[in-house]
Design an enzyme around this catalytic site. Sequence first.
Site, short mmCIF file in Angstrom:
data_model
loop_
_atom_site.label_atom_id
_atom_site.label_comp_id
_atom_site.label_asym_id
_atom_site.label_seq_id
_atom_site.Cartn_x
_atom_site.Cartn_y
_atom_site.Cartn_z
CE LYS A 20 -2.97 -0.69 3.12
NZ LYS A 20 -2.55 -0.16 4.86
CG ASP A 151 -7.28 -5.04 10.44
OD1 ASP A 151 -7.53 -6.60 10.08
OD2 ASP A 151 -6.23 -3.89 10.06
CE LYS A 189 -11.15 -19.61 -6.76
NZ LYS A 189 -11.85 -20.09 -7.67
CB CYS A 376 24.75 5.59 13.72
SG CYS A 376 23.99 5.80 14.56
CG HIS A 502 20.74 6.86 10.71
ND1 HIS A 502 20.75 5.65 10.61
CD2 HIS A 502 21.36 6.97 11.25
CE1 HIS A 502 21.08 4.80 11.62
NE2 HIS A 502 21.06 5.90 12.62
CD GLU A 504 20.23 4.57 6.89
OE1 GLU A 504 21.80 5.68 6.73
OE2 GLU A 504 20.08 4.18 8.17
N1 GLN Z 1 22.54 2.43 19.45
C1 GLN Z 1 23.60 3.33 19.09
C2 GLN Z 1 23.53 4.89 20.15
O1 GLN Z 1 22.33 4.63 20.66
C3 GLN Z 1 23.91 3.68 17.70
C4 GLN Z 1 22.26 3.70 17.47
C5 GLN Z 1 21.70 3.79 15.10
O2 GLN Z 1 22.50 2.79 15.13
N2 GLN Z 1 21.13 4.45 15.25
O3 GLN Z 1 23.81 5.54 19.88
#
Ligand code: GLN
Length: 525
Positions: A20, A151, A189, A376, A502, A504
């Site tokens: 979705k 639901d 189906k 991280c 991060h 990503e």
């Molecule tokens: N556990 C680690 C922290 O709290 C890394 C957190 C993570 O990878 N998002 O700093």
Amino acid sequence: MTDEKKLIFVTGGVLSSLGKGLLASSICHILRNSGLNAYCMKIDPYLNVDAGTLNPHEHGEVFVTLDGHEGDLDLGNYERFSETNSVREQNLMMGEVYFSVLSKERKGVFLGKTVQLIPHVTNEIKERIETALEKTKAEILVLELGGTVGDIESELVLDAARQMKYEGIHSCIFIHLALVPVIITGEEKTKPMQHSVKTLLSKGIVPDFIIARSSKPLGIKSKEKIGLMCSVPKDFIFSSYDLPNVYLLPSVLKEQGFNDKLFKKLGYSNLEFNDSWADLLSQKLGKKVKIAVVGKYSASGKDAYMSVFEALKHSGYNLNVDVSADLLDSETLDINSLKDYDGILVPGGFGSRGVEGMIKAINYARINNKPFLGICYGMQLAVIEAARSLGLKNANSTEIDESTPYPVIDLLPEQKDVTQKGGSMRLGGKKILLKDNTVFMDLYDSKEITKRFRHRFEINPDFTNQLSKLLVFSSTDETGKINKSIELQDKSHPFFIGVQFHPEFDSRLTNPEPLFFNFIKAASK
Ligand code: GLN
């Protein structure tokens, strides 16, 4: 008086996990690439207040917005498909709705009235949709309603949607996605789909479009049958089938004539869809590049690291290589299996389970000149690996071992007193200052970048001198005091970078994130 906007509600039937989120994202992509200012919003029925306290190994990744919201993983799909950044108002969980209604009740906001699910809770949902419209300035909002029609917990959200159509302030259309299983004889189906539409009708909602989710393109006979049984004309019934690549869904819908029908229903004419992904997606990818993502085993599989796997894919498309990424379980990791991979990535995470396997994988990457990207937790574990290699025996993070003799990763004093779990991390977009003469600076070609964070622990400044024998600390936070990334002193290593943030979450199909891009580039050599 609120301006009239257009709302597209996407509901789901028969099963969850039908895609979705990808459907809502693809619709948003189609609208934006046709010149319209569209955004997505997800409303989840859970009693959680946000996704921050949900276990990613059950529920998939926690996606962090620039403004620091810990959101559902579908927010990532929205960002990647709409090529925009989300704001927290685009994600609503029912816990937040109830929390707000109950706080208002305590404050006496309802002036002595009996507080009820309808209208008080549904009003709160409708207000939150208005706020999302205001914050995004969307002319069209595509609303993905989490859960499955029928639901118990989805009832109020569906009713709020029904009320919005009935009130007529905005023009509302409904798109229902449901499973059409193909049985062993090859027959499609439609019965479960029919039942799910009947359930929707019983809630006072008539779908304008039906999208059948099946393993192969839906046949005309099934369309006719669904049309007849569900009172939706067959040319408003479309098919979403298994695809080798999720980014193909917008063009698969377009090829079936979905766009024209949708534009017309929304009241637009003469819109032209610019299929900006067509060239990238139609290329024949070159050599295979194998990436090991060494993480925790999880029931939700790659979904726990969805943005990481997507970001790897984006870079592959832009480098014309076929990235094949496997999730390896760090608890049972056989270090010899890493030989077969061209690069090793250790993603984010929490807690002590499986970390020793990740540290081994990092050591393997450093010693054997395998391209390595640590994100991280992955970076923090790379700092621990370096410390141990320099003879700091049992060096660790205090997250893993509170009594370690060498707490190379530790909490800052202000984090030590925090007892609340939800929303208490360092969250969202923060500035990073990059240091001259580092690989990191070369990759971003900028002195300052803003990246998204979600963590509590930091590189302990007390150990940076000692660790500098092996590591270069290539950037800091705004104060200049806390290190945010590492690379190696040894310049002969093809790629070894760890970052506290991060990357990503920022990667897009047509605009891959520089760290991922250069990691894949190094891995493909
Ligand atoms: N556990 C680690 C922290 O709290 C890394 C957190 C993570 O990878 N998002 O700093």
